[in-house]
Motif scaffolding. Structure first.
Motif, PDB file in Angstrom:
ATOM      1  N   PHE A  43      37.915  33.047  52.673  1.00 51.32           N
ATOM      2  CA  PHE A  43      37.339  34.190  51.372  1.00 51.32           C
ATOM      3  C   PHE A  43      36.324  32.632  50.817  1.00 51.32           C
ATOM      4  O   PHE A  43      36.193  32.771  49.932  1.00 51.32           O
ATOM      5  N   MET A  56      46.299  29.931  55.752  1.00 49.03           N
ATOM      6  CA  MET A  56      46.405  31.446  54.986  1.00 49.03           C
ATOM      7  C   MET A  56      46.055  30.969  53.700  1.00 49.03           C
ATOM      8  O   MET A  56      45.224  29.698  53.205  1.00 49.03           O
ATOM      9  N   VAL A  57      45.478  31.334  53.337  1.00 52.01           N
ATOM     10  CA  VAL A  57      44.728  31.566  52.071  1.00 52.01           C
ATOM     11  C   VAL A  57      44.794  32.505  50.934  1.00 52.01           C
ATOM     12  O   VAL A  57      45.758  33.680  51.058  1.00 52.01           O
ATOM     13  N   GLN A  58      44.501  32.262  49.974  1.00 51.78           N
ATOM     14  CA  GLN A  58      45.058  33.747  48.555  1.00 51.78           C
ATOM     15  C   GLN A  58      46.882  33.026  47.940  1.00 51.78           C
ATOM     16  O   GLN A  58      47.411  33.443  48.848  1.00 51.78           O
ATOM     17  N   ALA A 115      49.697  35.406  49.010  1.00 52.49           N
ATOM     18  CA  ALA A 115      49.865  35.323  50.512  1.00 52.49           C
ATOM     19  C   ALA A 115      50.724  35.139  51.192  1.00 52.49           C
ATOM     20  O   ALA A 115      52.490  35.355  51.570  1.00 52.49           O
ATOM     21  N   TYR A 155      54.538  34.626  52.227  1.00 54.18           N
ATOM     22  CA  TYR A 155      55.003  34.257  53.411  1.00 54.18           C
ATOM     23  C   TYR A 155      56.118  33.172  53.729  1.00 54.18           C
ATOM     24  O   TYR A 155      57.558  33.429  54.419  1.00 54.18           O
ATOM     25  N   ALA A 214      51.761  38.693  56.820  1.00 53.35           N
ATOM     26  CA  ALA A 214      50.895  37.859  56.241  1.00 53.35           C
ATOM     27  C   ALA A 214      49.348  37.671  56.166  1.00 53.35           C
ATOM     28  O   ALA A 214      48.771  37.945  55.259  1.00 53.35           O
ATOM     29  N   TRP A 215      49.180  38.783  57.248  1.00 49.58           N
ATOM     30  CA  TRP A 215      47.525  38.872  57.236  1.00 49.58           C
ATOM     31  C   TRP A 215      47.233  40.003  56.466  1.00 49.58           C
ATOM     32  O   TRP A 215      46.345  39.929  56.019  1.00 49.58           O
ATOM     33  N   ASP A 254      48.192  40.765  54.047  1.00 55.47           N
ATOM     34  CA  ASP A 254      48.436  40.071  52.228  1.00 55.47           C
ATOM     35  C   ASP A 254      47.056  40.083  51.962  1.00 55.47           C
ATOM     36  O   ASP A 254      46.409  40.125  50.803  1.00 55.47           O
ATOM     37  N   MET A 255      46.676  38.680  53.098  1.00 57.16           N
ATOM     38  CA  MET A 255      45.510  38.052  53.132  1.00 57.16           C
ATOM     39  C   MET A 255      44.064  38.729  53.323  1.00 57.16           C
ATOM     40  O   MET A 255      43.889  38.614  51.465  1.00 57.16           O
ATOM     41  N   TYR A 256      44.241  40.187  53.744  1.00 59.17           N
ATOM     42  CA  TYR A 256      43.634  40.850  53.631  1.00 59.17           C
ATOM     43  C   TYR A 256      43.276  42.235  52.067  1.00 59.17           C
ATOM     44  O   TYR A 256      42.164  41.753  51.715  1.00 59.17           O
TER      45      TYR A 256
END
Lengths: 219, 222
Positions: free
Chosen positions: A50, A63-65, A68, A72, B90-91, B93-95
């Motif tokens: 993003f 990984m971002v955010q 999140a 993890y 994880a995906w 969560d990111m979305y």
């Protein structure tokens, strides 16, 4: 270098600090990649889902955010409780800590005429809304850790916030004896103790003089 | 007292709406108790049922859960909408964090001063069409599946649909450059539980209007 998570952020706390704490507490070594202030969007072109940092390269993912990423890491390193209900409690405690963290983090960014009132809000919320809850949790079960009688991300993130709050007001824990002993106890966990020592990857508080530079990067 | 989850919030969208969507999509019937005045909120606080003196609060499985994300994560996991393993999670969560950011902007729009509304609306549209929607469009394009993660309905899909519909309320043709998102919207809206939620008479709340802003400001003293 390979195999270690790689953190992409500027050289300050911000939204990456909680992630540094969690990785350190879990005993995970990281590869740090410090962003140069003017290269933020370009050095990582296409790698930022993003167009934002934090970004952590871990287990083949970019990984971002921050939530999140923290979720993890916590799950991977068994800092997220043993079942759904423990996870729910941990999430509730952590989300509130994040709220308080936001208040603390944004203090340095407040214009001069708003600072005093913002400080009063921090102290009020910390001592009337948040700390009493954690003090009571510890009192009610009498255990060393917030959830499940075992170290979890809730403990790590609470400690992070307690220390940040003390930077704001050194005696802020005066009415919370159990939080004081919690702070001492969790600080003594070997991985965390190491993180709290000079030379670790822990970042110092933001200085007012650095604010203009940061505003340029992110705004 | 039935076993149904019980939601405590105002009779409007706010931070509870995503929770209503998720429960509805999961086919879970729920009850709602609406906070209509400041006194209603004070009573909840004085009764000691709000851990951090805030709502949303959801009574579920013997817990009085607070903190929107905590509640959403619990529901998603409980009803198998959170992926099959850590990486899918994880995906998701990111979305979800992306759509949360976008919907957060839209949520606060009615509360902003009139002279900034136009600028903020323009920013929402810009972010939606240049930062967020391209990501989801690409995700769908890359794997060619019906759902964002794991070829199976998850929280990420439900949240994205909610965000798309909210964005369309801001600008009806906002999906014009995103054909896969348009198809996604059509497809996901047709899932029976979601289709039901989208029909009149469901517990879905309407967009916040100026009248409701006044009520909310009074209740929360903002």
């Amino acid at each position: 270098m390979s195999g270690k998570p790689k953190l992409h952020y500027f050289n300050g706390r911000g939204r990456m600090e909680s992630i540094r704490w969690l990785l350190a507490a879990a005993g995970v070594e990281v590869c740090l990649y410090r962003m140069s202030p003017c290269l933020v969007p370009f050095s990582l072109d296409g790698s930022l889902l993003f167009q934002q940092v934090p970004m952590v390269e871990i287990d083949g993912m970019k990984m971002v955010q921050s939530r999140a990423i923290s979720n993890y890491i916590a799950a991977k390193y068994n800092l997220y409780g043993k079942d759904l209900k423990e996870r729910a409690l941990i999430d509730m405690y952590v989300e509130a800590v994040i709220d308080l963290n936001e208040l603390l983090m944004t203090h340095t960014f407040q214009p001069a005429d708003k600072k005093e009132q913002h400080f009063a809000t921090i102290v009020d919320k910390a001592t009337n809304r948040y700390f009493p809850v954690y003090e009571k949790v510890l009192k009610d079960h009498g255990q060393d850790f917030l959830v499940g009688n075992r170290l979890s991300r809730a403990d790590v993130q609470l400690l992070e916030t307690l220390l940040m709050a003390e930077e704001c007001k050194p005696d802020i824990l005066v009415k919370f004896p159990l939080l004081q002993s919690f702070k001492a106890r969790i600080s003594n966990i070997p991985t965390i103790k190491k993180f709290l020592q000079p030379g670790s990857q822990r970042k110092p508080p933001l200085q007012e003089k650095d604010v203009p530079k940061l505003m340029k990067i992110f705004h | 007292m039935s076993g149904k989850p019980r939601l405590h919030y105002t009779n409007g969208r706010g931070k509870m709406e995503s929770i209503r969507w998720l429960l509805a999509a999961a086919g879970v019937e729920f009850e709602e108790e609406f906070i209509e005045t400041k006194e209603d909120l004070e009573k909840l606080r004085n009764d000691g049922v709000l851990m951090f003196q805030q709502v949303p609060m959801v009574e579920i499985d013997g817990m009085k859960m607070v903190q929107t994300r905590a509640i959403l994560s619990y529901i998603a996991a409980k009803y198998n909408l959170y992926g099959k393993d850590l990486k899918e999670r994880a995906w998701i969560d990111m979305y979800v964090e992306g759509t949360t950011d976008l919907m957060g902007m839209i949520m606060y729009l009615p509360f902003q001063p009139a002279d900034t509304k136009e600028k903020n609306l323009a920013l929402i549209i810009e972010r939606a069409t240049t930062r967020y929607f391209p990501v989801y469009e690409k995700a769908l394009k890359d794997h060619g599946h019906d759902y964002l993660v794991g070829n199976k309905l998850s929280w990420a899909d439900i949240h994205l649909l909610e965000a798309i519909l909210m964005a369309e309320e801001c600008k009806p043709d906002i999906l014009s450059a995103f054909p896969l998102l348009q198809a996604f919207k059509g497809r996901t809206s047709n899932i029976p539980t979601i289709k039901k939620f989208l029909q009149p008479g469901s517990q879905r709340k309407p967009p916040t209007d100026e009248k409701f802003v006044v009520i909310v400001r009074k209740i929360f003293n903002i």
